[in-house]
Write a protein that holds these residues in place. Structure first.
Motif, PDB file in Angstrom:
ATOM      1  N   SER A 209       3.365   0.376   3.295  1.00 12.63           N
ATOM      2  CA  SER A 209       3.083  -0.714   4.224  1.00 12.63           C
ATOM      3  C   SER A 209       2.613  -1.931   3.433  1.00 12.63           C
ATOM      4  CB  SER A 209       2.061  -0.307   5.287  1.00 12.63           C
ATOM      5  OG  SER A 209       0.843   0.019   4.698  1.00 12.63           O
ATOM      6  N   VAL A 210       2.684  -3.086   4.082  1.00 12.84           N
ATOM      7  CA  VAL A 210       2.324  -4.348   3.440  1.00 12.84           C
ATOM      8  C   VAL A 210       0.817  -4.527   3.470  1.00 12.84           C
ATOM      9  CG1 VAL A 210       2.538  -6.862   3.626  1.00 12.84           C
ATOM     10  CG2 VAL A 210       4.515  -5.403   4.035  1.00 12.84           C
ATOM     11  N   ASP A 211       0.278  -4.974   2.357  1.00 14.23           N
ATOM     12  CA  ASP A 211      -1.142  -5.288   2.265  1.00 14.23           C
ATOM     13  C   ASP A 211      -1.245  -6.795   2.043  1.00 14.23           C
ATOM     14  OD1 ASP A 211      -3.907  -4.906   2.093  1.00 14.23           O
ATOM     15  OD2 ASP A 211      -3.814  -4.748  -0.093  1.00 14.23           O
ATOM     16  N   GLY A 212      -1.029  -7.563   3.111  1.00 15.41           N
ATOM     17  CA  GLY A 212      -1.053  -9.021   3.015  1.00 15.41           C
ATOM     18  C   GLY A 212      -0.487  -9.637   4.275  1.00 15.41           C
ATOM     19  N   ASP A 213      -0.350 -10.957   4.264  1.00 12.58           N
ATOM     20  CA  ASP A 213       0.109 -11.669   5.458  1.00 12.58           C
ATOM     21  C   ASP A 213       1.629 -11.730   5.589  1.00 12.58           C
ATOM     22  OD1 ASP A 213      -2.462 -12.173   6.313  1.00 12.58           O
ATOM     23  OD2 ASP A 213      -2.606 -14.001   5.118  1.00 12.58           O
ATOM     24  N   GLY A 214       2.345 -11.781   4.467  1.00 14.13           N
ATOM     25  CA  GLY A 214       3.796 -11.924   4.524  1.00 14.13           C
ATOM     26  C   GLY A 214       4.517 -10.623   4.267  1.00 14.13           C
TER      27      GLY A 214
ATOM     28  N   ASP B 253      -4.746   6.575  -2.921  1.00 15.95           N
ATOM     29  CA  ASP B 253      -3.824   5.573  -2.391  1.00 15.95           C
ATOM     30  C   ASP B 253      -3.597   4.552  -3.488  1.00 15.95           C
ATOM     31  OD1 ASP B 253      -3.521   6.696   0.101  1.00 15.95           O
ATOM     32  OD2 ASP B 253      -5.136   5.541   1.007  1.00 15.95           O
ATOM     33  N   TYR B 254      -2.467   3.865  -3.441  1.00 13.55           N
ATOM     34  CA  TYR B 254      -2.108   2.901  -4.481  1.00 13.55           C
ATOM     35  C   TYR B 254      -1.816   1.560  -3.829  1.00 13.55           C
ATOM     36  CZ  TYR B 254      -1.558   7.082  -7.291  1.00 13.55           C
ATOM     37  OH  TYR B 254      -1.787   8.256  -7.937  1.00 13.55           O
ATOM     38  N   TRP B 255      -2.293   0.493  -4.454  1.00 15.27           N
ATOM     39  CA  TRP B 255      -1.954  -0.856  -4.049  1.00 15.27           C
ATOM     40  C   TRP B 255      -1.143  -1.444  -5.192  1.00 15.27           C
ATOM     41  CZ3 TRP B 255      -6.048   1.697  -2.228  1.00 15.27           C
ATOM     42  CH2 TRP B 255      -6.298   1.588  -0.853  1.00 15.27           C
ATOM     43  N   VAL B 256       0.133  -1.673  -4.923  1.00 12.20           N
ATOM     44  CA  VAL B 256       1.036  -2.171  -5.959  1.00 12.20           C
ATOM     45  C   VAL B 256       1.170  -3.675  -5.763  1.00 12.20           C
ATOM     46  CG1 VAL B 256       3.296  -1.919  -7.040  1.00 12.20           C
ATOM     47  CG2 VAL B 256       2.243   0.045  -5.918  1.00 12.20           C
TER      48      VAL B 256
ATOM     49  N   PRO C 297       2.466  -7.623  -6.448  1.00  9.78           N
ATOM     50  CA  PRO C 297       3.764  -8.235  -6.726  1.00  9.78           C
ATOM     51  C   PRO C 297       3.998  -8.337  -8.235  1.00  9.78           C
ATOM     52  CG  PRO C 297       2.602  -9.472  -5.045  1.00  9.78           C
ATOM     53  CD  PRO C 297       1.637  -8.459  -5.578  1.00  9.78           C
ATOM     54  N   GLY C 298       5.208  -7.969  -8.656  1.00  9.08           N
ATOM     55  CA  GLY C 298       5.548  -7.985 -10.071  1.00  9.08           C
ATOM     56  C   GLY C 298       5.206  -6.694 -10.788  1.00  9.08           C
ATOM     57  N   SER C 299       4.525  -5.781 -10.091  1.00  9.92           N
ATOM     58  CA  SER C 299       4.140  -4.498 -10.693  1.00  9.92           C
ATOM     59  C   SER C 299       5.095  -3.396 -10.254  1.00  9.92           C
ATOM     60  CB  SER C 299       2.723  -4.120 -10.276  1.00  9.92           C
ATOM     61  OG  SER C 299       1.807  -5.074 -10.729  1.00  9.92           O
ATOM     62  N   SER C 300       4.963  -2.238 -10.909  1.00 11.28           N
ATOM     63  CA  SER C 300       5.807  -1.105 -10.543  1.00 11.28           C
ATOM     64  C   SER C 300       4.995   0.180 -10.534  1.00 11.28           C
ATOM     65  CB  SER C 300       6.990  -0.990 -11.502  1.00 11.28           C
ATOM     66  OG  SER C 300       6.544  -0.682 -12.796  1.00 11.28           O
ATOM     67  N   LEU C 301       5.560   1.209  -9.932  1.00  8.85           N
ATOM     68  CA  LEU C 301       4.936   2.515  -9.832  1.00  8.85           C
ATOM     69  C   LEU C 301       6.027   3.554 -10.091  1.00  8.85           C
ATOM     70  CD1 LEU C 301       2.378   4.161  -8.987  1.00  8.85           C
ATOM     71  CD2 LEU C 301       3.239   4.043  -6.640  1.00  8.85           C
ATOM     72  N   THR C 302       5.782   4.479 -11.021  1.00  9.07           N
ATOM     73  CA  THR C 302       6.748   5.536 -11.319  1.00  9.07           C
ATOM     74  C   THR C 302       6.598   6.654 -10.297  1.00  9.07           C
ATOM     75  OG1 THR C 302       6.666   4.994 -13.662  1.00  9.07           O
ATOM     76  CG2 THR C 302       7.541   7.152 -13.083  1.00  9.07           C
ATOM     77  N   LEU C 303       7.728   7.093  -9.748  1.00  4.27           N
ATOM     78  CA  LEU C 303       7.735   8.101  -8.692  1.00  4.27           C
ATOM     79  C   LEU C 303       8.417   9.380  -9.168  1.00  4.27           C
ATOM     80  CD1 LEU C 303       8.822   5.662  -5.883  1.00  4.27           C
ATOM     81  CD2 LEU C 303       6.495   6.410  -6.410  1.00  4.27           C
ATOM     82  N   ARG C 304       7.979  10.497  -8.614  1.00  2.65           N
ATOM     83  CA  ARG C 304       8.518  11.804  -8.992  1.00  2.65           C
ATOM     84  C   ARG C 304       9.509  12.306  -7.945  1.00  2.65           C
ATOM     85  NH1 ARG C 304       3.047  11.765  -9.553  1.00  2.65           N
ATOM     86  NH2 ARG C 304       2.766  12.809  -7.557  1.00  2.65           N
TER      87      ARG C 304
ATOM     88  N   TRP D  14       0.862  -1.168   0.000  1.00  2.43           N
ATOM     89  CA  TRP D  14       0.000   0.000   0.000  1.00  2.43           C
ATOM     90  C   TRP D  14       0.900   1.219   0.000  1.00  2.43           C
ATOM     91  CZ3 TRP D  14      -0.254   3.377   4.341  1.00  2.43           C
ATOM     92  CH2 TRP D  14      -1.174   4.414   4.200  1.00  2.43           C
ATOM     93  N   VAL D  15       0.650   2.162  -0.919  1.00  5.97           N
ATOM     94  CA  VAL D  15       1.473   3.360  -1.062  1.00  5.97           C
ATOM     95  C   VAL D  15       0.597   4.594  -0.937  1.00  5.97           C
ATOM     96  CG1 VAL D  15       3.056   4.639  -2.562  1.00  5.97           C
ATOM     97  CG2 VAL D  15       3.013   2.125  -2.658  1.00  5.97           C
ATOM     98  N   SER D  16       0.957   5.472  -0.016  1.00  2.00           N
ATOM     99  CA  SER D  16       0.329   6.775   0.103  1.00  2.00           C
ATOM    100  C   SER D  16       1.379   7.793  -0.318  1.00  2.00           C
ATOM    101  CB  SER D  16      -0.102   7.016   1.551  1.00  2.00           C
ATOM    102  OG  SER D  16      -0.752   8.255   1.657  1.00  2.00           O
ATOM    103  N   ARG D  17       1.000   8.736  -1.200  1.00  3.27           N
ATOM    104  CA  ARG D  17       1.943   9.699  -1.765  1.00  3.27           C
ATOM    105  C   ARG D  17       1.573  11.114  -1.346  1.00  3.27           C
ATOM    106  NH1 ARG D  17       2.069   7.703  -8.034  1.00  3.27           N
ATOM    107  NH2 ARG D  17       3.965   8.946  -8.131  1.00  3.27           N
ATOM    108  N   SER D  18       2.601  11.941  -1.107  1.00  2.00           N
ATOM    109  CA  SER D  18       2.346  13.350  -0.809  1.00  2.00           C
ATOM    110  C   SER D  18       1.747  14.017  -2.044  1.00  2.00           C
ATOM    111  CB  SER D  18       3.648  14.048  -0.402  1.00  2.00           C
ATOM    112  OG  SER D  18       4.599  13.967  -1.446  1.00  2.00           O
ATOM    113  N   ASN D  19       0.950  15.018  -1.824  1.00  2.00           N
ATOM    114  CA  ASN D  19       0.301  15.776  -2.906  1.00  2.00           C
ATOM    115  C   ASN D  19      -0.538  14.890  -3.831  1.00  2.00           C
ATOM    116  OD1 ASN D  19       1.456  18.184  -2.001  1.00  2.00           O
ATOM    117  ND2 ASN D  19       3.343  17.719  -3.107  1.00  2.00           N
ATOM    118  N   ASP D  20      -1.120  13.829  -3.293  1.00  2.00           N
ATOM    119  CA  ASP D  20      -1.958  12.926  -4.079  1.00  2.00           C
ATOM    120  C   ASP D  20      -3.073  12.417  -3.171  1.00  2.00           C
ATOM    121  OD1 ASP D  20      -3.060  11.027  -5.805  1.00  2.00           O
ATOM    122  OD2 ASP D  20      -1.109  10.369  -6.528  1.00  2.00           O
TER     123      ASP D  20
END
Length: 108
Positions: free
Chosen positions: A65-70, A45-48, A50-57, A36-42
């Protein structure tokens, strides 16, 4: 050998929230559990997954934080800065002449 990118990888355990400041434009890759990704000035919220990516500025602040058991492994990949390329080139040149680079660990 010529290094063309630099990366930092770390693991986030379930229940942790990790603050991160992005110094240079980069890409976040996720393995293991979803993140789980929370970004400033946005307001989103984003749930990324496994195997995916997110472009950051550059200049963004993140809270991860982790969204899962492991645990989740997150890797930040970005281009090398000009100074890092120069240090790498000088180290390679020095090794050709039998000298070792003693500059310590590179900070990304």
């Amino acid at each position: 050998m010529r290094e063309i990118s630099s990366s930092v990888t770390f693991e986030i355990e379930r229940g942790e929230t990790i603050p991160v400041m992005i110094a240079h434009s980069t890409r976040l890759n996720v393995e293991g559990a979803s993140v789980w990704v929370s970004r400033s000035n946005d307001v989103e919220d984003y749930w990324v997954l496994p195997g995916s990516s997110l472009t950051l500025r550059r200049g963004e602040r993140l809270w991860l934080s982790v969204d899962g058991d492991g645990p989740a492994r997150v890797a930040f990949h970005g281009p090398l800065l000009a100074g890092e390329r120069l240090r790498g080139a000088l180290a390679a040149l020095g090794e050709l002449f039998g000298m070792r680079w003693r500059g310590g660990w590179r900070t990304v």
